[in-house]
Design a protein around this motif. Structure first.
Motif, PDB file in Angstrom:
ATOM      1  N   GLU A  62       0.835  -1.204   0.000  1.00  0.00           N
ATOM      2  CA  GLU A  62       0.000   0.000   0.000  1.00  0.00           C
ATOM      3  C   GLU A  62       0.869   1.253   0.000  1.00  0.00           C
ATOM      4  OE1 GLU A  62      -2.443  -0.076   3.411  1.00  0.00           O
ATOM      5  OE2 GLU A  62      -3.610  -1.818   2.754  1.00  0.00           O
ATOM      6  N   LYS A 106       0.198   5.828   4.309  1.00  0.00           N
ATOM      7  CA  LYS A 106      -0.985   6.638   4.637  1.00  0.00           C
ATOM      8  C   LYS A 106      -0.808   7.247   6.023  1.00  0.00           C
ATOM      9  CE  LYS A 106      -3.702   2.612   6.120  1.00  0.00           C
ATOM     10  NZ  LYS A 106      -4.920   1.805   5.868  1.00  0.00           N
ATOM     11  N   GLU A 135      -6.636   4.660  10.023  1.00  0.00           N
ATOM     12  CA  GLU A 135      -8.045   4.841   9.659  1.00  0.00           C
ATOM     13  C   GLU A 135      -8.180   5.346   8.229  1.00  0.00           C
ATOM     14  OE1 GLU A 135      -6.655   6.546  12.346  1.00  0.00           O
ATOM     15  OE2 GLU A 135      -6.967   4.623  13.449  1.00  0.00           O
ATOM     16  N   GLU A 136      -7.148   5.957   7.748  1.00  0.00           N
ATOM     17  CA  GLU A 136      -7.265   6.538   6.406  1.00  0.00           C
ATOM     18  C   GLU A 136      -7.460   5.423   5.379  1.00  0.00           C
ATOM     19  OE1 GLU A 136      -3.783   8.526   4.941  1.00  0.00           O
ATOM     20  OE2 GLU A 136      -4.944   9.954   3.781  1.00  0.00           O
ATOM     21  N   GLU A 137      -8.139   5.748   4.299  1.00  0.00           N
ATOM     22  CA  GLU A 137      -8.404   4.745   3.261  1.00  0.00           C
ATOM     23  C   GLU A 137      -7.080   4.278   2.633  1.00  0.00           C
ATOM     24  OE1 GLU A 137     -10.017   6.388  -0.221  1.00  0.00           O
ATOM     25  OE2 GLU A 137     -10.156   4.436  -1.238  1.00  0.00           O
ATOM     26  N   SER A 138      -6.992   2.979   2.433  1.00  0.00           N
ATOM     27  CA  SER A 138      -5.750   2.441   1.855  1.00  0.00           C
ATOM     28  C   SER A 138      -5.744   2.639   0.345  1.00  0.00           C
ATOM     29  CB  SER A 138      -5.650   0.945   2.144  1.00  0.00           C
ATOM     30  OG  SER A 138      -5.548   0.754   3.519  1.00  0.00           O
ATOM     31  N   ILE A 139      -4.569   2.984  -0.171  1.00  0.00           N
ATOM     32  CA  ILE A 139      -4.393   3.081  -1.619  1.00  0.00           C
ATOM     33  C   ILE A 139      -3.316   2.069  -2.012  1.00  0.00           C
ATOM     34  CG2 ILE A 139      -3.674   4.544  -3.539  1.00  0.00           C
ATOM     35  CD1 ILE A 139      -4.590   6.958  -1.926  1.00  0.00           C
ATOM     36  N   SER A 140      -3.692   1.108  -2.854  1.00  0.00           N
ATOM     37  CA  SER A 140      -2.686   0.135  -3.285  1.00  0.00           C
ATOM     38  C   SER A 140      -1.782   0.785  -4.324  1.00  0.00           C
ATOM     39  CB  SER A 140      -3.366  -1.084  -3.911  1.00  0.00           C
ATOM     40  OG  SER A 140      -2.402  -1.830  -4.635  1.00  0.00           O
ATOM     41  N   GLN A 168      -2.966   1.104  -7.837  1.00  0.00           N
ATOM     42  CA  GLN A 168      -3.732   2.261  -8.326  1.00  0.00           C
ATOM     43  C   GLN A 168      -2.792   3.380  -8.749  1.00  0.00           C
ATOM     44  OE1 GLN A 168      -5.999   1.471  -4.436  1.00  0.00           O
ATOM     45  NE2 GLN A 168      -7.203   3.077  -5.409  1.00  0.00           N
TER      46      GLN A 168
END
Lengths: 204, 213, 139
Positions: free
Chosen positions: B129, B132, B136-141, B144
């Motif tokens: 990932e 981040k 809690e923050e949204e994971s970005i692979s 992407q």
């Protein structure tokens, strides 16, 4: 004083598999070592930079009669090439390659291919041809020539898995090299066939 | 603060070290200075007119500063700078080269999980990932971030010592028709074509196919 | 190809960017990032930018370093062939120039002309990875 040193003759390009070499005949002066300098001019230099020429430092004052242009000819546009001789302070006129050279005309040879059956698995190993190359590998079950499968491989020089084979069936493989930068491919390598269950074949 | 004259030797080798876009500024202490040197850090977005101080890295004695939060927009490029202080004197500001998170980060190998039956192994790969700010923050692979991402997978037969390579774009691979009761070791690498980035190979995950029933 | 341009630029990036001391200005990415360009305008902006580099930038980037000059030459010549490919899109009317692309390109020219020509050219060359990142992302 430049007049009596003749310009190099028989200037030509040898370009195979995206490796480009300029060659010329030696200028012979008894008992002396004549040296040569090479320069190139791309379409950009002709059209936008006052027809300027760019020296190739590896081929400046070289005693060799060949120069590797591969690093500099790295765009698919027409290039002009020239070479001159030098002996001490005396320089010859430039000898210029007749016409232009564009790397899209490089000759492409079929890849060296080794096909192996390891149990039920069909594997290939391809000799590396350089960063510009990828390989289009076609394979099919013998007798089912209408159902050819294809894989495009970039990473080479290791045993790449193509597919699993049916018990005892014979599979055939051939490959061609492809250069995306010039959008051209080589002819296909000779077809090699192996049989499932441990048959191996030698490099061709 | 307007230090008039800074005679302290400068911090050395000021650079970003980035893994999966966790971007940490590192430097070496000024030559010949022992303990007691303190530092402060500032950074700037390339093309934007101001340097910004990093409060959490003010008067620190360590020689690194995490600027991941400040450099998380990988469509921008950045500079960072460090100044040293000792016994009332200081060094000059020493800058990094221009840092482009997209091309200058290193990528970790993918996570590899393997399961087996008697005659096959199933491999599942997970790309790392992007760093981040908080769990809690949204994971970005990184998949992407680098759409052209591929996996190179190596499968070693421990009995025959033969190694096969697979190049796949999806993240699962099933290798059927294997020998029962045999150990296979799997490792994988990420390969990005544009920009050209390769991770190392992951450590090997070994598993044995089940014995013939 | 774009990959070859990227490889050529990577070889001289540190050298070129070290010749640009101005941190507070960008030709391509501020005040509005290239990434904000609408997808319908990307082809036109890309074609404008390729022409901008060929016409205005490369010729003012001659250095004392032969290796750097040769890499700039191969990048410049590669730009010609990439622009030729993009030109084919224009011929097939797939390269519309909307108001936004015209505005964006005006902004880039204004940034460029706000500096003396050598500084502007060297800064623009040093921002080649910004252009390439955007072009590859937009592909």
């Amino acid at each position: 004083a430049d007049a009596f040193l003749a310009a190099p003759q028989n200037i030509s390009i040898l370009s195979t598999n995206m490796k480009h070499f300029l060659t010329w005949s030696p200028v012979v002066v008894q008992g002396a070592t004549v040296r040569y300098s090479v320069e190139f001019q791309g379409e950009y230099e002709r059209e936008y930079a006052n027809e300027s020429w760019i020296p190739i430092s590896e081929c400046s004052l070289t005693a060799a009669t060949m120069c590797n242009l591969t690093e500099d000819i790295s765009a698919s546009v027409p290039y002009r090439l020239r070479v001159r001789a030098q002996l001490g302070a005396t320089r010859s006129p430039w000898g210029t390659l007749t016409g232009f050279f564009n790397r899209v005309t490089t000759s492409l040879t079929p890849p060296l291919l080794k096909v192996v059956a390891d149990g039920h698995h069909l594997l290939v190993e391809l000799a590396d041809m350089g960063p510009a190359f990828q390989f289009r590998v076609l394979y099919w079950k013998k007798g089912q020539e209408s159902r050819v499968k294809q894989k495009v491989l970039r990473e080479v020089s290791s045993m790449v898995h193509l597919d699993t084979m049916e018990e005892g069936a014979e599979y055939c493989v051939r490959a061609q090299a492809h250069v995306e930068a010039i959008n051209r491919s080589s002819s296909f390598s000779p077809t090699q066939c192996v049989r499932a269950q441990g048959d191996t074949s030698l490099w061709l | 603060s307007g230090e008039l004259y800074c005679s302290l030797p400068n911090p050395r080798n000021v650079r970003f070290e980035s893994i999966n876009m966790k971007n940490v500024l590192h430097w070496s202490a000024p030559e010949g200075t022992g303990d007691g040197v303190l530092y402060k850090v500032k950074y700037s977005v390339y093309g934007v007119g101001k340097w910004i101080k990093k409060p959490e890295c003010r008067n620190i004695n360590r020689t690194w500063c995490d600027l991941s939060r400040e450099t998380s927009d990988y469509e921008e490029q950045y500079y960072a700078s460090v100044k040293a202080f000792l016994n009332g004197t200081c060094s000059d500001w020493m800058e990094t080269t221009r840092f482009n998170p997209l091309t200058d980060t290193k990528i970790d190998p993918p996570m590899v999980s393997v399961s087996s039956t008697d005659r096959s192994i199933s491999i599942t790969l997970t790309a790392p990932e992007k760093w981040k700010r908080s769990p809690e923050e949204e994971s970005i692979s990184l998949l992407q971030v680098y759409p052209g991402l591929l996996y190179n997978v190596s499968v070693l037969n421990k009995k025959t010592k033969k190694r096969w390579f697979f190049s796949i774009s999806n993240n699962t691979l099933v290798v059927p028709w294997l020998e029962p009761g045999t150990a296979y070791c799997v490792s994988a690498q990420i390969h990005v074509t544009t920009p050209l980035l390769d991770s190392g190979f992951s450590k090997e995950h070994c598993i044995a196919t089940l014995k013939d029933k | 190809s774009v990959a070859e341009i990227r490889a050529g630029f990577a070889a001289i990036k540190a050298n070129i960017q070290s010749r640009d001391p101005i941190r507070t200005l960008s030709v391509l990415s501020h005040p509005r990032s290239l990434h904000k360009v609408k997808s319908s305008d990307r082809c036109c902006v890309a074609h404008h930018l390729l022409t901008f580099y060929v016409d205005k930038v490369f010729k003012h980037c001659k250095t004392e370093d032969s290796f750097v000059n040769r890499k700039i030459s191969s990048i410049a010549n590669s730009f010609l062939s990439v622009r030729r490919k993009l030109g084919q899109c224009r011929e097939q009317n797939n390269c519309a120039c909307g108001e936004e692309s015209t505005e964006k390109f005006k902004q880039i020219l204004a940034n460029y002309e706000g500096l003396n020509v050598t500084s502007a050219a060297m800064k623009s060359l040093g921002e080649l990875d910004i252009l390439l990142d955007w072009m590859e992302k937009s592909r």
